[in-house]
Motif scaffolding. Structure first.
Motif, PDB file in Angstrom:
ATOM      1  N   SER A 190       0.855  -1.184   0.000  1.00  0.00           N
ATOM      2  CA  SER A 190       0.000   0.000   0.000  1.00  0.00           C
ATOM      3  C   SER A 190       0.891   1.234   0.000  1.00  0.00           C
ATOM      4  O   SER A 190       2.077   1.166   0.337  1.00  0.00           O
ATOM      5  N   HIS A 191       0.313   2.364  -0.374  1.00  0.00           N
ATOM      6  CA  HIS A 191       1.104   3.590  -0.408  1.00  0.00           C
ATOM      7  C   HIS A 191       1.652   3.934   0.979  1.00  0.00           C
ATOM      8  O   HIS A 191       2.799   4.358   1.109  1.00  0.00           O
ATOM      9  N   ARG A 192       0.853   3.746   2.007  1.00  0.00           N
ATOM     10  CA  ARG A 192       1.305   4.085   3.358  1.00  0.00           C
ATOM     11  C   ARG A 192       2.412   3.132   3.821  1.00  0.00           C
ATOM     12  O   ARG A 192       3.405   3.561   4.420  1.00  0.00           O
ATOM     13  N   ALA A 193       2.265   1.821   3.540  1.00  0.00           N
ATOM     14  CA  ALA A 193       3.304   0.871   3.932  1.00  0.00           C
ATOM     15  C   ALA A 193       4.616   1.178   3.208  1.00  0.00           C
ATOM     16  O   ALA A 193       5.698   1.130   3.801  1.00  0.00           O
ATOM     17  N   ARG A 245       4.419  14.744   8.891  1.00  0.00           N
ATOM     18  CA  ARG A 245       3.045  14.554   9.380  1.00  0.00           C
ATOM     19  C   ARG A 245       2.046  14.748   8.245  1.00  0.00           C
ATOM     20  O   ARG A 245       1.114  13.952   8.064  1.00  0.00           O
ATOM     21  N   PHE A 246       2.252  15.788   7.481  1.00  0.00           N
ATOM     22  CA  PHE A 246       1.322  16.109   6.397  1.00  0.00           C
ATOM     23  C   PHE A 246       1.349  15.032   5.317  1.00  0.00           C
ATOM     24  O   PHE A 246       0.309  14.569   4.847  1.00  0.00           O
ATOM     25  N   PHE A 247       2.552  14.609   4.927  1.00  0.00           N
ATOM     26  CA  PHE A 247       2.675  13.662   3.821  1.00  0.00           C
ATOM     27  C   PHE A 247       2.085  12.304   4.168  1.00  0.00           C
ATOM     28  O   PHE A 247       1.393  11.680   3.345  1.00  0.00           O
ATOM     29  N   LEU A 248       2.337  11.794   5.375  1.00  0.00           N
ATOM     30  CA  LEU A 248       1.827  10.474   5.754  1.00  0.00           C
ATOM     31  C   LEU A 248       0.298  10.449   5.803  1.00  0.00           C
ATOM     32  O   LEU A 248      -0.322   9.413   5.561  1.00  0.00           O
ATOM     33  N   LYS A 249      -0.318  11.578   6.109  1.00  0.00           N
ATOM     34  CA  LYS A 249      -1.778  11.647   6.091  1.00  0.00           C
ATOM     35  C   LYS A 249      -2.316  11.750   4.665  1.00  0.00           C
ATOM     36  O   LYS A 249      -3.443  11.351   4.378  1.00  0.00           O
ATOM     37  N   ASN A 252      -1.962   8.099   1.197  1.00  0.00           N
ATOM     38  CA  ASN A 252      -2.953   7.070   0.907  1.00  0.00           C
ATOM     39  C   ASN A 252      -4.191   7.646   0.247  1.00  0.00           C
ATOM     40  O   ASN A 252      -4.949   6.932  -0.403  1.00  0.00           O
ATOM     41  N   ARG A 253      -4.403   8.959   0.419  1.00  0.00           N
ATOM     42  CA  ARG A 253      -5.608   9.588  -0.116  1.00  0.00           C
ATOM     43  C   ARG A 253      -5.442  10.020  -1.575  1.00  0.00           C
ATOM     44  O   ARG A 253      -6.316   9.795  -2.407  1.00  0.00           O
ATOM     45  N   ILE A 254      -4.311  10.633  -1.904  1.00  0.00           N
ATOM     46  CA  ILE A 254      -4.171  11.190  -3.251  1.00  0.00           C
ATOM     47  C   ILE A 254      -3.230  10.379  -4.143  1.00  0.00           C
ATOM     48  O   ILE A 254      -3.146  10.644  -5.348  1.00  0.00           O
TER      49      ILE A 254
END
Length: 275
Positions: A190-193, A245-249, A252-254
């Motif tokens: 996943s993008h976050r992983a 902080r901003f990038f990790l949030k 996964n969304r964009i």
């Protein structure tokens, strides 16, 4: 250090901190900003200017360690994360080492060549475009449902694969996070992983590269440049805290496409205006 030098160090640190962990290439952005406005190679020496662009990454690295301290303590067995009490999967230190090997080997072999030939606006433009293409391919070819939804489920094969993709970031403008996250997505994360593992690998790689660069270039750095380095370091740390902080949030969304478009637009603007 005069006011202009302090301002230049602060702005370059800001650029490093805000762009280090977004897939847009922090080194590329620093080179562009420096070439266009500050010309730090004329303030000190070309070698000192190149060293500064590497060493202030330590500020961003410190931001990662501060924000992900629980994860790093977990890697060394000093703390358990939620869900691991029941014997769940856990990222281990050996997986991180496997991911680091390709970049470490190639970095030692090609460091001098990169310094001499690739730190220019023209090579950054090439890296921006090629990195954007890789990111678009990753989004096009990624699995609909990721095979690995958390970094704790990472396999050794995926760790090595992401380490190989990370080597593309030796070309300024390609972006360490852009190439590594793209590689992770193509490998089923996943993008976050993929972002989490990218940030974890970044700490030893960037710290090692910065200390090695500082050690090799110490004699070429005039004492009057030390405050310049310090201002850049602090600026990179403070803005790194914000950007992580901003990038990790956001990731996964964009996903990666908006970043790829930004890179292509930036490359076009730079080519037209500066080249």
């Amino acid at each position: 250090m005069n006011l202009w030098e302090a301002f230049a160090a602060f702005i370059l640190g800001l650029v490093e901190g805000l762009t280090e962990f977004a897939p847009v290439s922090s080194t590329g952005h620093m080179i562009i900003v420096d070439d266009a406005w500050f010309q730090t190679k004329d303030l000190f020496t070309p070698q000192a200017a190149n060293t500064f662009k590497v060493v202030i990454q330590l500020g961003s690295i410190l931001a990662v360690v501060v924000l992900m301290r629980d994860r790093f303590m977990n890697l060394f067995g000093l703390k358990k994360l939620p869900g691991q009490d029941k014997g769940g999967p856990r990222l281990n230190l050996l997986q991180v080492i496997v991911g680091l090997i390709p970049f470490g080997v190639l970095g030692v072999l090609f460091e001098d060549y990169i310094d001499e030939y690739l730190f220019s606006t023209r090579t950054v433009v090439i890296g921006l475009v090629l990195g954007a293409v890789l990111m678009l391919i990753a989004e096009w070819r990624r699995p609909v449902v990721p095979k690995t939804d958390t970094v704790d489920r990472l396999t050794y094969k995926q760790a090595l694969g992401m380490g190989l993709f990370q080597c593309l970031a030796m070309w300024p403008g390609f972006s360490r996070s852009g190439s590594t996250i793209s590689g992770g997505v193509l490998l089923g994360l996943s993008h976050r992983a993929a972002a989490d593992f990218t940030f974890i690998m970044a700490v030893p790689i960037m710290a090692g590269a910065s200390f090695l660069k500082l050690l090799k270039s110490w004699d070429s750095i005039p004492p009057v440049a030390i405050p310049f380095f310090a201002v850049g370091f602090v600026s990179a740390f403070l803005f790194g805290l914000i950007s992580i902080r901003f990038f990790l949030k956001l990731i996964n969304r964009i996903k990666l496409v908006p970043f790829a478009i930004y890179r292509l637009v930036l490359a076009a603007v730079i080519y037209i205006v500066l080249l």
